[in-house]
Design an enzyme around this catalytic site. Structure first.
Site, short mmCIF file in Angstrom:
data_model
loop_
_atom_site.label_atom_id
_atom_site.label_comp_id
_atom_site.label_asym_id
_atom_site.label_seq_id
_atom_site.Cartn_x
_atom_site.Cartn_y
_atom_site.Cartn_z
N TRP A 93 2.45 1.66 -3.35
CA TRP A 93 1.44 2.08 -4.33
C TRP A 93 1.28 3.62 -4.32
CZ3 TRP A 93 -3.26 4.68 -3.88
CH2 TRP A 93 -4.07 4.66 -5.02
N HIS A 94 1.43 4.20 -3.13
CA HIS A 94 1.24 5.66 -3.03
C HIS A 94 2.36 6.44 -3.70
CE1 HIS A 94 -1.88 4.68 -0.08
NE2 HIS A 94 -2.34 5.89 -0.32
N GLY A 95 3.53 5.87 -3.82
CA GLY A 95 4.61 6.59 -4.49
C GLY A 95 5.90 5.81 -4.44
N SER A 111 0.84 -1.20 0.00
CA SER A 111 0.00 0.00 0.00
C SER A 111 0.88 1.26 0.00
CB SER A 111 -0.92 -0.01 1.22
OG SER A 111 -1.54 1.23 1.36
#
Lengths: 476, 431
Positions: free
Chosen positions: A326-328, A323
């Site tokens: 996934w954000h960066g 997660s």
């Protein structure tokens, strides 16, 4: 083109709506797809060809998968589709990060031979539409829903412009039927409540998030030597509410536009800062991502139904590592994800018992504090900066401030705090339900109309004047 | 029965929805048809033009970016929306979001760099200022030999004249004595240079003046202050040159409200709907007593916009035979090395521009004259300026270096800018 831009608000959106509503039902999806492609091409002109290619390939892979008679064959097609999608995401989003880290390691060991690399531009919305594509593949594989007959519908599902850039991540089985037929949902009630929702979202973004963001940026972007402890706390508090109003505002706008077109998108936020644990926080923050992770990653790797606690903790840590990533593509996001994963594990070990003993309000405050400190990693440019910032927060530095805070910042911050925690009061829940989910009486239509019209003008005013900065005398 | 209830409900909702959608078209309609006349905005600002479509620009996103900016800048009701935002900021919060304007206590308006100067945020450091004074001494000694009087003057900015109305949030002066003004004053006092401290004089007469020296809503000093300034300079010159110059006195005056644009320029920049509250300002007519001057008086003024206010009164043209004004930030100050044409040179600075004082003029004259003076020849001014500039740029770019400088500044209890400049000077002499 973001929703909170003049071009979108006073150009793209009204023109789109006018044409869309004027068209006969059978042409609406074609036009919506055309508009979505235009919207996407505007932001990622070169990438559009790759996306079209990958969509065509993926559509036929999934069709083959559905048609395959042998389960093993199905699995191969599933695997091919997943590799295609995850591979594209890995290439476009993480290749730079990977090469950068390899080069750092190589130079640290003094081994020489640094990998030559040209930075790849990150296409807009890639994280979101990759998850949607995976949702399509997996839902069809699981036979949760049949695949689309028409490739145009598949294109529309993936590229639907209201949710293209920042979600919510709508899963295939939730929206498939609406893509094909939503005639019954195109009611004036949905159009009106969608419009009001869009304007409320715009106001959250422009009137609250942007004001808080300007102050947070001033602090995070300045040299931390100039920041004292009070500045640091104000900066992270401002950012905590900026990110909430920014992201939830954008989700509101997306949900609103979709509702105007007859779609029902899932909710993405539910007063997350009033959560009483990190577990609850993830049920209220970016809900569609949480559900996606749960259904397509956490449960497939075993979820809660595992034999040992160690395995459960591993599953949680793994999902939150992914997660974060996934954000960066940065260590700060990875640490942020792991930080949340760690608290989820700690909650299961003992914190939940502690929370139940201390009561709701202290639990909520502790959770809020944990979330807020987590945002330091999310906002900082790199881990070094994050650690320096934490140092500023927790090692008292009382040197006089160089920062200037205007009164509007404090007022908006106050409003943001009240709005974020208002759900603790029962009447707020009733108001929210009444605005977002109920049908309107004539009186309510007019009252809400007046409020929304005022918010629209204020938002437009803030948007347009954001870049206005005149000089008194040009020649001086 | 149910049907009759349902229809009006739908009608109102349809009407409201359609009204909203049409409203979203209003700005576009206004942009092209100009149905409603809008009050143009005050100030100088850039309006982006629509880009021409080119594949390269489209591919790298430059076209889209410029198009969106142009769309925002040229949309109908653009000026109305900006005025509305400004009015809300002023009426609700008593603030201005125009970067350069600060709303002070009791509604006094300031331009930000004058507050920065009071706070010492632009302090160049004593090493830098002493260097400027050393150069000025060289130039002055040479000009003296040529019978030219060089006068340095520092006038008050609005921030130093009205420090009591600076908002508390903007009072970030952590080193009260570390301002360019304080340092120049000390350095001039130690030198034999002609120094006219108008700032000190104005603060002395502030509470006893018959007419306002500064307006509430303007950037610069008033017409009356301009008159006092040039008259004080005239008296000073008469004293040091032992001459008599033409006298200018006040003939008549009247108070006006609203104030003239020159006393309302900061407010104009805010672009609000309503008039920003301010007091009446006095405007004058002058009486000129001509007498033949014993010697031709040619004045060259190098100064910032505060001299423009003096120029507007036209008084200098009656006191001197010829007057030329060169704006402080122009690159060519000593064009054609013509400074020697003048009998008097006045270098007038105010708080907001003291970080560049005494401007390119002294630098360029110094460069020109340094060949006369072996002691200063080795300073190699040009290289020095280029080098220090480069160092300052590098500090800004290098976060670690900048942090170290900031840490040092904190340790020494000096302003960051001073530490940066000192570092640059040290590097120049030691590398």
């Amino acid at each position: 083109m973001v929703f909170s831009s003049t071009l979108f608000l006073f150009g793209f959106l009204p023109a789109f709506l006018l044409i869309y509503y004027s068209l006969p039902q059978k042409f609406k999806n074609h036009f919506l797809l055309f508009a979505s492609l235009l919207f996407f091409t505007w932001g990622a002109p070169l990438f559009v060809f790759f996306v079209i290619g990958s969509l065509i390939l993926d559509f036929y892979l999934v069709r083959k998968m559905e048609q395959a008679a042998v389960p093993k064959q199905k699995k191969y097609f599933l695997l091919a589709s997943i590799v295609l999608n995850v591979g594209s995401l890995a290439y476009f989003k993480y290749a730079n990060f990977f090469v950068e880290n390899v080069n750092t390691l190589v130079s640290t060991w003094g081994a020489g031979g640094i990998v030559g690399w040209t930075d790849i531009a990150l296409p807009i919305g890639i994280s979101f539409f990759t998850f949607k594509k995976l949702s399509y593949t997996i839902d069809v594989y699981r036979q949760t829903h049949r695949s689309f007959d028409s490739i145009a519908n598949y294109f529309l599902f993936i590229l639907l412009f209201p949710e293209l850039v920042a979600g919510p991540i709508v899963r295939y089985n939730e929206i498939a039927d609406q893509i094909i037929d939503r005639k019954d949902k195109e009611t004036i009630d949905n159009k009106l409540s969608g419009l009001y929702r869009f304007i409320i979202g715009l106001s959250k973004k422009v009137l609250i998030a942007n004001v808080l963001g300007a102050e947070a940026d001033k602090i995070f972007d300045s040299s931390f030597q100039l920041v004292n402890t009070a500045d640091a706390w104000l900066g992270i508090i401002a950012y905590t509410f900026q990110i909430y109003f920014d992201f939830s505002g954008y989700s509101d706008m997306a949900i609103g536009i979709a509702r105007m077109l007859g779609f029902t998108f899932p909710e993405n936020f539910n007063s997350p800062y009033s959560s009483q644990s990190i577990t609850e926080f993830w049920q209220r923050w970016h809900i569609t991502l949480g559900r996606w992770m749960r259904d397509y990653l956490y449960i497939p790797i075993g979820g809660n139904r595992v034999e040992s606690k160690k395995r459960l903790y591993f599953n949680l840590a793994f999902v939150f590592f992914i997660s974060g990533l996934w954000h960066g593509a940065s260590w700060t996001f990875i640490v942020w994800g792991c930080y949340h994963g760690l608290f989820l594990i700690i909650e299961r070990i003992f914190l939940n018992t502690f929370y139940s003993k201390i009561g709701k309000l202290p639990s909520m405050l502790i959770t809020f504090f944990i979330v807020m400190i987590g945002w330091v990693f999310f906002r900082a440019e790199d881990l070094g900066d994050a650690m320096l910032y934490l140092d500023k927060l927790f090692v008292v530095d009382l040197h006089p401030t160089y920062q200037i805070y205007l009164i509007d910042f404090y007022v908006i911050l106050g409003i943001a705090v009240i709005l974020s925690f208002m759900n603790l009061l029962k009447f707020q829940q009733a108001i929210e339900k009444s605005i977002y989910f109920n049908f309107y009486s004539n009186k309510k239509t007019l009252v809400l109309g007046l409020i929304c019209y005022t918010l629209l003008i204020l938002s437009a005013s803030a948007m347009i004047s954001a870049s206005f900065n005149p000089f008194i005398y040009y020649r001086f | 029965m149910e049907k009759t209830k349902h229809i009006p409900s739908l009608t109102v909702k349809h009407f409201v929805f359609v009204f909203f959608i049409i409203s979203l078209f209003f700005p576009l309609i206004q942009q092209h048809l100009k149905l409603i006349k809008e009050k143009p905005l005050e100030g100088f600002f850039n309006i982006e033009d629509y880009p021409t479509l080119a594949i390269d620009k489209w591919k790298n996103g430059e076209f889209q970016k410029q198009f969106e900016t142009a769309y925002n800048d040229q949309i109908g009701f653009h000026d109305f929306f900006i005025e509305l935002q400004s009015q809300i900021n002023y009426s609700l919060f008593k603030i201005s979001k125009i970067q350069s304007v600060v709303v002070g206590k009791n509604g006094y308006l300031y331009v930000r760099n004058y507050i920065d100067a009071v706070n010492g945020n632009d302090f160049m450091g004593s090493a830098y200022i002493n260097l400027q004074i050393e150069k000025a001494k060289v130039v002055d000694s040479i000009l003296k030999q040529k019978n030219i009087t060089l006068v340095f003057a520092i006038a008050p900015g609005k921030g130093s004249f009205f420090p009591e109305y600076i908002p508390d949030a903007h009072k970030t002066n952590n080193h009260p004595d570390s301002t360019n003004y304080a340092c120049y004053k000390k350095a001039f006092a130690k030198s034999s240079l002609n120094f006219l401290d108008l700032r000190e004089y104005f603060l002395k007469i502030k509470d006893t003046c018959r007419y306002p020296l500064f307006s509430k809503a303007g950037v610069h000093w008033s017409e009356y202050a301009s008159y006092i300034a040039i008259d004080t300079f005239k008296n000073y010159l008469e004293q040091i040159q032992k001459i008599s110059l033409n006298k200018v006195t006040i003939k008549d005056y009247n108070f006006e409200f609203p104030a003239r644009p020159s006393d309302y320029d900061a407010a104009n920049l805010m672009n609000t709907f309503s008039i920003i509250p301010h007091y009446k300002m006095s405007y004058f007519s002058f009486k000129y007593n001509f007498a033949p001057l014993s010697k031709t008086q040619k004045l060259l003024v190098v100064g910032d916009s505060y001299y423009s206010c003096i120029k507007e009164t036209k008084i200098p043209y009656y006191i001197f035979d010829t007057v030329e004004y060169r704006l402080y930030n122009k690159p060519e100050m000593n064009k054609r090395n013509d400074a020697e044409k003048y009998s008097t040179i006045l270098i007038l600075g105010t708080d907001g521009t003291l970080n560049q004082y005494p401007y390119n003029f002294i630098d360029q004259l110094y460069e020109h004259y340094s060949s006369y003076d072996q002691n200063y020849k080795n300073l190699k001014l040009k290289e020095f300026r280029m080098y220090t500039h480069k160092v300052l740029e590098n500090i800004e770019k290098n976060k670690k270096w900048k942090n170290l400088m900031l840490k040092n500044a904190k340790k020494k209890n000096i302003n960051p800018t001073e530490e940066f400049v000192n570092n640059a000077i040290w590097l120049y002499y030691n590398q």
